[in-house]
Scaffold this motif. Structure first.
Motif, mmCIF file in Angstrom:
data_model
loop_
_atom_site.group_PDB
_atom_site.id
_atom_site.type_symbol
_atom_site.label_atom_id
_atom_site.label_comp_id
_atom_site.label_asym_id
_atom_site.label_seq_id
_atom_site.Cartn_x
_atom_site.Cartn_y
_atom_site.Cartn_z
ATOM 1 N N GLY A 291 -26.113 25.548 -10.425
ATOM 2 C CA GLY A 291 -25.007 24.665 -10.783
ATOM 3 C C GLY A 291 -23.721 25.471 -10.742
ATOM 4 N N SER A 292 -22.606 24.779 -10.912
ATOM 5 C CA SER A 292 -21.296 25.445 -10.964
ATOM 6 C C SER A 292 -20.634 25.110 -12.292
ATOM 7 N N GLY A 293 -19.777 25.994 -12.754
ATOM 8 C CA GLY A 293 -18.980 25.716 -13.957
ATOM 9 C C GLY A 293 -19.855 25.321 -15.135
ATOM 10 N N THR A 294 -19.515 24.197 -15.744
ATOM 11 C CA THR A 294 -20.265 23.707 -16.898
ATOM 12 C C THR A 294 -21.746 23.525 -16.575
ATOM 13 N N SER A 295 -22.021 23.018 -15.387
ATOM 14 C CA SER A 295 -23.421 22.774 -15.020
ATOM 15 C C SER A 295 -24.193 24.098 -14.946
ATOM 16 N N TYR A 296 -23.509 25.159 -14.537
ATOM 17 C CA TYR A 296 -24.182 26.467 -14.539
ATOM 18 C C TYR A 296 -24.448 26.924 -15.983
ATOM 19 N N LEU A 338 -28.227 21.214 -10.913
ATOM 20 C CA LEU A 338 -27.513 20.456 -11.951
ATOM 21 C C LEU A 338 -26.107 20.179 -11.461
ATOM 22 N N SER A 339 -25.691 18.926 -11.499
ATOM 23 C CA SER A 339 -24.318 18.611 -11.085
ATOM 24 C C SER A 339 -23.934 17.243 -11.624
ATOM 25 N N GLN A 340 -22.873 17.200 -12.411
ATOM 26 C CA GLN A 340 -22.419 15.912 -12.918
ATOM 27 C C GLN A 340 -22.119 14.977 -11.751
ATOM 28 N N SER A 341 -21.283 15.455 -10.831
ATOM 29 C CA SER A 341 -20.795 14.589 -9.748
ATOM 30 C C SER A 341 -21.811 14.405 -8.636
ATOM 31 N N GLY A 342 -22.664 15.412 -8.456
ATOM 32 C CA GLY A 342 -23.570 15.381 -7.308
ATOM 33 C C GLY A 342 -22.844 15.592 -5.990
ATOM 34 N N GLU A 343 -21.588 16.006 -6.067
ATOM 35 C CA GLU A 343 -20.806 16.179 -4.838
ATOM 36 C C GLU A 343 -20.204 17.578 -4.730
ATOM 37 N N SER A 344 -20.464 18.473 -5.673
ATOM 38 C CA SER A 344 -19.866 19.812 -5.597
ATOM 39 C C SER A 344 -20.351 20.512 -4.331
ATOM 40 N N ALA A 345 -19.398 20.924 -3.491
ATOM 41 C CA ALA A 345 -19.765 21.517 -2.201
ATOM 42 C C ALA A 345 -20.633 22.765 -2.399
ATOM 43 N N GLY A 389 -12.411 12.452 -17.689
ATOM 44 C CA GLY A 389 -11.730 13.698 -18.059
ATOM 45 C C GLY A 389 -12.227 14.808 -17.130
ATOM 46 N N VAL A 390 -11.303 15.578 -16.581
ATOM 47 C CA VAL A 390 -11.717 16.591 -15.605
ATOM 48 C C VAL A 390 -12.633 17.636 -16.248
ATOM 49 N N ALA A 391 -12.337 18.022 -17.479
ATOM 50 C CA ALA A 391 -13.206 18.991 -18.163
ATOM 51 C C ALA A 391 -14.483 18.270 -18.610
ATOM 52 N N ALA A 392 -15.615 18.824 -18.212
ATOM 53 C CA ALA A 392 -16.898 18.193 -18.536
ATOM 54 C C ALA A 392 -17.173 18.274 -20.033
ATOM 55 N N THR A 393 -17.545 17.164 -20.626
ATOM 56 C CA THR A 393 -17.884 17.155 -22.063
ATOM 57 C C THR A 393 -19.238 16.480 -22.260
ATOM 58 N N SER A 465 -15.655 28.784 -23.892
ATOM 59 C CA SER A 465 -14.479 29.482 -23.346
ATOM 60 C C SER A 465 -13.958 28.758 -22.096
ATOM 61 N N LEU A 466 -14.861 28.126 -21.352
ATOM 62 C CA LEU A 466 -14.421 27.346 -20.182
ATOM 63 C C LEU A 466 -13.555 26.163 -20.631
ATOM 64 N N LYS A 467 -13.955 25.496 -21.713
ATOM 65 C CA LYS A 467 -13.163 24.367 -22.224
ATOM 66 C C LYS A 467 -11.775 24.842 -22.655
ATOM 67 N N LEU A 468 -11.718 26.000 -23.320
ATOM 68 C CA LEU A 468 -10.422 26.509 -23.791
ATOM 69 C C LEU A 468 -9.515 26.862 -22.617
ATOM 70 N N LYS A 469 -10.100 27.491 -21.594
ATOM 71 C CA LYS A 469 -9.303 27.838 -20.393
ATOM 72 C C LYS A 469 -8.747 26.568 -19.773
ATOM 73 N N GLU A 470 -9.633 25.589 -19.557
ATOM 74 C CA GLU A 470 -9.229 24.396 -18.813
ATOM 75 C C GLU A 470 -8.190 23.575 -19.571
ATOM 76 N N LEU A 471 -8.376 23.461 -20.881
ATOM 77 C CA LEU A 471 -7.532 22.520 -21.613
ATOM 78 C C LEU A 471 -6.268 23.153 -22.173
ATOM 79 N N SER A 582 -14.120 16.579 -8.952
ATOM 80 C CA SER A 582 -15.236 16.652 -8.034
ATOM 81 C C SER A 582 -14.834 17.637 -6.936
ATOM 82 N N VAL A 583 -15.438 18.834 -6.976
ATOM 83 C CA VAL A 583 -14.950 19.901 -6.095
ATOM 84 C C VAL A 583 -15.729 19.861 -4.779
ATOM 85 N N THR A 584 -15.248 19.023 -3.858
ATOM 86 C CA THR A 584 -16.028 18.781 -2.647
ATOM 87 C C THR A 584 -15.696 19.738 -1.502
HETATM 88 C C1 F6R Z 1 -15.810 22.280 -16.343
HETATM 89 C C2 F6R Z 1 -15.890 21.529 -15.124
HETATM 90 C C3 F6R Z 1 -16.291 22.221 -13.871
HETATM 91 C C4 F6R Z 1 -17.563 21.540 -13.327
HETATM 92 C C5 F6R Z 1 -17.959 22.147 -11.983
HETATM 93 C C6 F6R Z 1 -19.235 21.542 -11.462
HETATM 94 O O1 F6R Z 1 -15.337 21.503 -17.387
HETATM 95 O O2 F6R Z 1 -15.669 20.349 -15.129
HETATM 96 O O3 F6R Z 1 -16.514 23.568 -14.095
HETATM 97 O O4 F6R Z 1 -18.570 21.694 -14.284
HETATM 98 O O5 F6R Z 1 -16.938 21.944 -11.059
HETATM 99 O O6 F6R Z 1 -19.143 20.179 -11.269
HETATM 100 P P1 F6R Z 1 -20.421 19.288 -11.089
HETATM 101 O O7 F6R Z 1 -21.207 19.351 -12.329
HETATM 102 O O8 F6R Z 1 -19.884 17.917 -10.792
HETATM 103 O O9 F6R Z 1 -21.188 19.872 -9.922
#
Ligand code: F6R
Length: 586
Positions: A291-296, A338-345, A389-393, A465-471, A582-584
Motif C-alpha cells: 500500500g501507499s501512505g496511510t494504506s501502507y 490495500l488501497s482506499q481508492s483502488g486507483e493509486s498508480a 477529505g484528502v487525508a485518509a481517516t 505523523s502523516l495526519k499532522l504533516k498533511e493537515l 487519488s494519486v493516479t
Molecule cells: C494519507 C493519504 C495518502 C493515501 C495514499 C494511498 O492521508 O491520504 O497517503 O493513503 O495516497 O491512497 P490509496 O489508499 O487510495 O491507495
C-alpha cells in the motif's frame, strides 16, 4: 489527481459540468476549465484556482451549448498556469480535450506534429492529444478512426474526453478511470461517479483499452483494435450520493465522526470474499501486503496483528518500492493490496509486477469498481462510503477493522474482537474532544512534532505523523520508542512537542520511560493514554479497552488534533496543499 468529465444531453452543459467538477474537487487539483460546443464552435474558459473561484472569475457556467467537457488539473507537466489548465484545443480550435494521466512520449509526438505545422500553446503533455486527434481527423475525416489511430501512438496512461467540431464526444481509457453515466436524455463520461451522481445512478464501466463515441444518435463503444464492445448497465449504490457535509463544517470532521459506524460495516458487503481471503492467508506459502501512505501504515499493523495473534508471517512492502526490489514474488505468493481508492498508480504497478511473477492478488479497497478490483482475484470492500477529505481517516480504521476480522478468524477469537465496544469507545473520544481542541491551539505555532509508539503502536505513530504533516504542514515524525536513545533524543528541546501513544498494555512501562527521557530534555509531552501520569504536560484520555484493540481507537485523538490544529492555522483540512486524493500518476 486530474478529474475529467463530459456531458451531452438536453440541458445546458456548462452548469452541469461545473457542478460535477465541484463534486470531484476532493480528488485534488490546482486549475479548472470547461469547454462547450455551440453554434458550430467550441468555446473554452479556464484558470488557476478552486472551482468556485475560477467560476466567479471567468463564469465557466455561463458558456452556452448542451455538449461539453470539463477538467480539474493536478499539475504534472508544466506549471500551474491558466494556459496549462485544461481543456486544450487543437491548433485549429476544432477539437478540445481534457485528460487525466501522463503521455510519456509527448515530446516526440509534439515534435512530429510541429513539423506538420500543428501549433502548441501550453507546456503540458496533454495538448498533444488534441493535436494528434486533429491530425488524424484531418487525414481520415472519421472520428472513430482518428481516435483509434491516436491512442495507438501513446505511451503512458490516459483517460481523455474530446469534443469534436460537430458536437460529438469521444473518449478513451488506458489504466486511468473512466465511467459512463446514462440518463434518459443524455450521457456523462467521468473519472468518478461523483461527477454525475445527482443526475443518474445507471452506469457503464468501460474496460481498459476501450474507446467510446457519443452523439445525438447514442453511444458506440469499441476496443483499441476497433472491435465493437458492449457492457451491461450497472446501478450504483445510492450511498455514493452521500457526499454532502451535512451539518459538519468539513468532510474531514464528518468522516472522523463516522468511524464508530464505518468500522462496524467494514467488509460486510463482501462477506464471502472476506472468508476466502482468510483461507488464502491461512494457507499461503509467501504472504505480502502492500500500500501507499496511510494504506501502507495499515499494512504495517497487519504484520503485527498476524504475527502476534495468528503466528503468520506477512511482509509489508511500500508499493512504490516494489519495482526496485527483485524476486519478491512467485507462484506460491499472495499479495494483499490495500488501497482506499483502488486507483493509486504505485499500488497498481506493484500489483502488475506481482502478477507477472505469478502471485495471486487480493485487494482490500473502498471502491469496488476500481482498477485494483479488476486486477485482483478477490476483493474485500472497506464499505465506509465516500471519503472526500484528502487525508485518509475512516478508510484507515476500516482497513484495520478488516485486518482485525481476518486475524480474529485465524486465531480462533483470541483477540476478543468486540466492534460494539470499539464503536462505543470511539464515540466517547469523538464526543468529548474539548481538551483536544485546546491542545490544538498549542500546535499552531510549532514547527516540529514527534509521535512515539512501541510495538503495534509504532505504525499508528507513523499514521499520526502523516495526519499532522498533511493537515498542518509541520515536520512530524513517527518514532519507535526504543530508538529514541539511538539518535532522535538529540532533537529534543523545549521547542519540541512529542505525542506519546501509551495505552495501558504490554508496551506501557517502556513507553512511559521514553516519555521521562524526553521530558528531561525539556520537550512538551502530549500523552494519549487511559492512565494519567505527571510526565504528560497534556493528557488526552482514551477509555480502557481490551489490549489488542487499542490501535483501532488511538488514532482518533490525533485525527481530531490535526483537524482542529488545521482550523487554528487556517489551512483547509479537506484539501491540503499539493496533495490529491487519488494519486493516479507515479
Ligand atoms: C494519507 C493519504 C495518502 C493515501 C495514499 C494511498 O492521508 O491520504 O497517503 O493513503 O495516497 O491512497 P490509496 O489508499 O487510495 O491507495
Amino acid at each position: 489527481m486530474c478529474s475529467i468529465i463530459g456531458y451531452i444531453g438536453d440541458e445546458p452543459a456548462a452548469p452541469v459540468l461545473v457542478k460535477g467538477l465541484k463534486r470531484m474537487e476532493y480528488r485534488g487539483y490546482d486549475s479548472v476549465g470547461v469547454a462547450t460546443f455551440s453554434g458550430n464552435q467550441i468555446s473554452i474558459r479556464k484558470g488557476v484556482g478552486k472551482v468556485m473561484e475560477v467560476n466567479n472569475r471567468v463564469k465557466l457556467d455561463t458558456l452556452s451549448g448542451t455538449v461539453g467537457i470539463g477538467h480539474t488539473r493536478w499539475a504534472t507537466h508544466g506549471g500551474v498556469t491558466d494556459i496549462n489548465a485544461h481543456p486544450h484545443p487543437s491548433s485549429s480550435g476544432n477539437i478540445a480535450i481534457v485528460h487525466n494521466g501522463i503521455i510519456e512520449n509527448y515530446v516526440e509526438l509534439k515534435k512530429e506534429l510541429q513539423e506538420k505545422e500543428y501549433t502548441f500553446k501550453s507546456e503540458t503533455d496533454s495538448e498533444v492529444i488534441a493535436n494528434l486527434l486533429q491530425y488524424n481527423f484531418d487525414q481520415t475525416k472519421e472520428i472513430k478512426k482518428s481516435v483509434m489511430q491516436t491512442v495507438s501512438k501513446f505511451k503512458g496512461n490516459f483517460a481523455f474526453v474530446a469534443v469534436f467540431e460537430n458536437g460529438t464526444l469521444a473518449a478513451a481509457r488506458f489504466h486511468e478511470p473512466l465511467i459512463v453515466g446514462i440518463r434518459k436524455d443524455g450521457y456523462f463520461v467521468s473519472s468518478d461517479v461523483l461527477g454525475f451522481i445527482e443526475y443518474t445512478d445507471e452506469v457503464i464501466y468501460p474496460d481498459n483499452r476501450e474507446c467510446l463515441i457519443i452523439n445525438s444518435s447514442g453511444i458506440q463503444m469499441f476496443d483499441f483494435d476497433g472491435n465493437q464492445v458492449q457492457h451491461q448497465i450497472t446501478k450504483i449504490s445510492k450511498e455514493l450520493a452521500d457526499t454532502y457535509k451535512g451539518d459538519y463544517a468539513h468532510f474531514t470532521l464528518k468522516e472522523i465522526s463516522e468511524q464508530p459506524v464505518t468500522i462496524m460495516r467494514a467488509g460486510e458487503n463482501t462477506k464471502l470474499e472476506l472468508d476466502l481471503l482468510t483461507e488464502f492467508v491461512k494457507h499461503a506459502k509467501n504472504l505480502y501486503v502492500t500500500g501507499s501512505g496511510t494504506s501502507y501504515n495499515a499494512a504495517l499493523v497487519a504484520k503485527h496483528l498476524l504475527s502476534k495473534y495468528a503466528k503468520i508471517k506477512i511482509e509489508p512492502i511500500i508499493s512504490s518500492e516494489v519495482q526496485f526490489s527483485s524476486n519478491y514474488f512467485d507462484h506460491q505468493s499472495i499479495l494483499i493490496a490495500l488501497s482506499q481508492s483502488g486507483e493509486s498508480a504505485d499500488v497498481l504497478e506493484a500489483v502488475n509486477i506481482a502478477k507477472k511473477d505469478g502471485a495471486k492478488i487480493i485487494s482490500i479497497t473502498n471502491i469496488m469498481t476500481s482498477s485494483l478490483v479488476h486486477a485482483s482475484s478477490i476483493s474485500v470492500g472497506l464499505n465506509c462510503g465516500p471519503e472526500i477529505g484528502v487525508a485518509a481517516t475512516k478508510s484507515f480504521t476500516s482497513q484495520l477493522a478488516i485486518l482485525y476480522k481476518i486475524t480474529d478468524k485465524l486465531c480462533e477469537g483470541r483477540i476478543g474482537l468486540d466492534f460494539g465496544k470499539v464503536s462505543e469507545v470511539m464515540k466517547t473520544i469523538i464526543s468529548d474532544h474539548s481538551k483536544i481542541k485546546e491542545i490544538a491551539k498549542k500546535l499552531k505555532d510549532i514547527s516540529d512534532i514527534y509521535v512515539l509508539g512501541r510495538g503495534i503502536h509504532y505504525p499508528i505513530a507513523l499514521e499520526a505523523s502523516l495526519k499532522l504533516k498533511e493537515l498542518i504542514y509541520i515536520h512530524a515524525e513517527g518514532l519507535p520508542g526504543g530508538e529514541l536513545k539511538h539518535g532522535p533524543l538529540a532533537l529534543m528541546d523545549s521547542s519540541v512537542y512529542v505525542i506519546i501513544i501509551n495505552p495501558n498494555d504490554s508496551t506501557y512501562v517502556d513507553t512511559l520511560s521514553s516519555a521521562h527521557e524526553i521530558k528531561a530534555r525539556g520537550a512538551k509531552i502530549i500523552g494519549i493514554s487511559d492512565k494519567p501520569n505527571d510526565v504528560y504536560d497534556y493528557w488526552i484520555e482514551i477509555p480502557s479497552i481490551n489490549e489488542a484493540l487499542y490501535p483501532l481507537i488511538e488514532i482518533i485523538p490525533v485525527q481530531l488534533l490535526s483537524y482542529y490544529a488545521a482550523l487554528e492555522k487556517n489551512t483547509d483540512p479537506d484539501y491540503p496543499r499539493n496533495l490529491a486524493k487519488s494519486v493516479t500518476v507515479k
